[in-house]
Design an enzyme around this catalytic site. Structure first.
Site, short mmCIF file in Angstrom:
data_model
loop_
_atom_site.label_atom_id
_atom_site.label_comp_id
_atom_site.label_asym_id
_atom_site.label_seq_id
_atom_site.Cartn_x
_atom_site.Cartn_y
_atom_site.Cartn_z
N THR A 1 16.73 39.85 55.21
CA THR A 1 18.17 39.62 55.03
C THR A 1 18.55 38.23 55.53
OG1 THR A 1 18.57 41.97 55.40
CG2 THR A 1 20.46 40.50 55.56
N TYR B 1 22.76 50.22 47.26
CA TYR B 1 23.68 50.39 46.12
C TYR B 1 23.39 51.64 45.30
CZ TYR B 1 26.68 49.47 42.12
OH TYR B 1 27.64 49.60 41.15
N TYR C 1 12.42 49.70 56.71
CA TYR C 1 13.59 48.99 57.23
C TYR C 1 14.81 49.88 57.05
CZ TYR C 1 16.84 44.97 57.84
OH TYR C 1 17.82 44.11 58.26
N ARG D 1 24.03 47.81 55.99
CA ARG D 1 23.82 46.88 54.88
C ARG D 1 23.65 47.61 53.55
NH1 ARG D 1 23.89 41.08 54.65
NH2 ARG D 1 23.56 40.33 56.75
N LYS E 1 11.51 49.15 61.21
CA LYS E 1 12.52 48.27 61.80
C LYS E 1 13.80 49.08 61.85
CE LYS E 1 15.20 44.03 61.18
NZ LYS E 1 15.50 42.85 60.33
N ILE F 1 12.48 42.62 65.62
CA ILE F 1 12.54 41.71 64.46
C ILE F 1 13.90 41.06 64.55
CG2 ILE F 1 12.49 41.53 61.96
CD1 ILE F 1 10.59 43.92 61.93
#
Length: 296
Positions: free
Chosen positions: A48, A111, A137, A142, A165, A207
């Site tokens: 990102t 999405y 992740y 997000r 993560k 991270i």
């Protein structure tokens, strides 16, 4: 080093751009060199923070190739190959593997989201196809969807999935998956303000966005914890919070790229829809950088 033994500070590397929007490979090379000198434990391009969502597949390949060649095997390179299209994520993962990445970071299908089984198959499809380890992740803020505890348990059993993560910001969620941590499955904090708390649950490190501007300090924090100096790790975490909060006062990576520009590491160039910081937030960031001794 066996990538599965990775611990410490993994930088979620920014992608510097020239004024015309092209990748600034000179600045990128200098950033990689800085991290190698500062003791960063691994480099993660195209996350990102690397603005990968606005880059072409050709640019992605060029960045991974460049970083792998610049690092030259000195520390691991983990390439962010995530996409909300499983087929695209698979194609990118296979390409990055061929280019020499040591591991992959795979994101949930933002999405379009999918149901439980679809999210499981999204990750499994890539993990089945590649020969390098994969890191899940989880960043629901997000993506609009989370990896359920049940799916983390299922995926952690896959021989090619080495960890997660965890960036939900929820200690409760981290608690619920912490029992999976062991030799074959690691947790890395995905939140710079929660590194020490997650390491207390067994996380192997972070991270990190913060590591773009204070790589040696973030490395020191994780090493201190791993070596048993919890007091020092806690001190670094708490004293770093003003800068960490400033680095997230607007959507990442707008502030961290501005911070790097203030430090002379790159230009503060973005691709739409990202734009430069608002003046008030820039002033706040500069004050935090001054407080950390990073700018005059």
């Amino acid at each position: 080093m066996n990538i599965r033994d990775l611990q410490g500070s993994i930088v979620a590397l920014i992608t510097p751009f020239n004024e015309d929007g092209s990748v600034d490979f000179e600045a990128l090379g200098n950033l990689v060199d800085m991290h190698l000198a500062a003791g960063t434990d691994a480099i993660l391009p195209l996350g990102t923070t690397g603005e990968s969502s606005t880059m072409t597949h050709e640019e992605d390949d060029e960045v991974v190739r460049f970083v792998v060649e610049r690092v030259a095997g000195r520390i691991p390179v983990i390439a962010g190959s995530g996409s909300n299209s499983t087929q695209t994520m698979l194609e990118k993962s296979l390409s990055f593997q061929k280019l020499g990445a040591d591991a992959l970071l795979l994101i949930t299908p933002y999405y379009n989201k999918s149901n439980e089984e679809g999210i499981y198959q999204h990750f499994k499809t890539v993990a089945d196809a590649v020969d390098i380890p994969c890191i899940l992740y989880n960043v629901p803020g997000r993506t609009g969807c989370s990896i359920s505890v049940k799916n983390v348990e299922r995926l952690a059993a896959h021989p090619n999935i080495m960890g997660i993560k965890e960036a939900s910001g929820s200690i409760s969620y981290a608690n619920d998956i912490a029992h999976l941590i062991g030799p074959d499955f690691k947790m890395f904090s995905g939140n710079d303000d929660m590194v020490v708390p997650l390491m207390s649950l067994g996380a192997s490190g972070v991270i990190s966005v913060w590591a773009n501007v204070q790589p040696a300090l973030v490395h020191e924090m994780t090493c201190a914890f791993l070596e048993g100096d919890i007091a020092r790790a806690r001190q670094i975490q708490l004293e770093g919070l003003p800068l960490v909060h400033a680095l997230f006062c607007e959507v990442n990576p707008i502030p961290v790229k501005e911070a790097c520009a203030q430090m002379g590491l790159c230009e503060a160039n973005y691709r739409l829809p990202l734009v430069p910081m608002a003046d008030a937030n820039r002033a706040r960031l500069v004050e935090a950088l001054k407080g950390a001794g990073l700018v005059d």
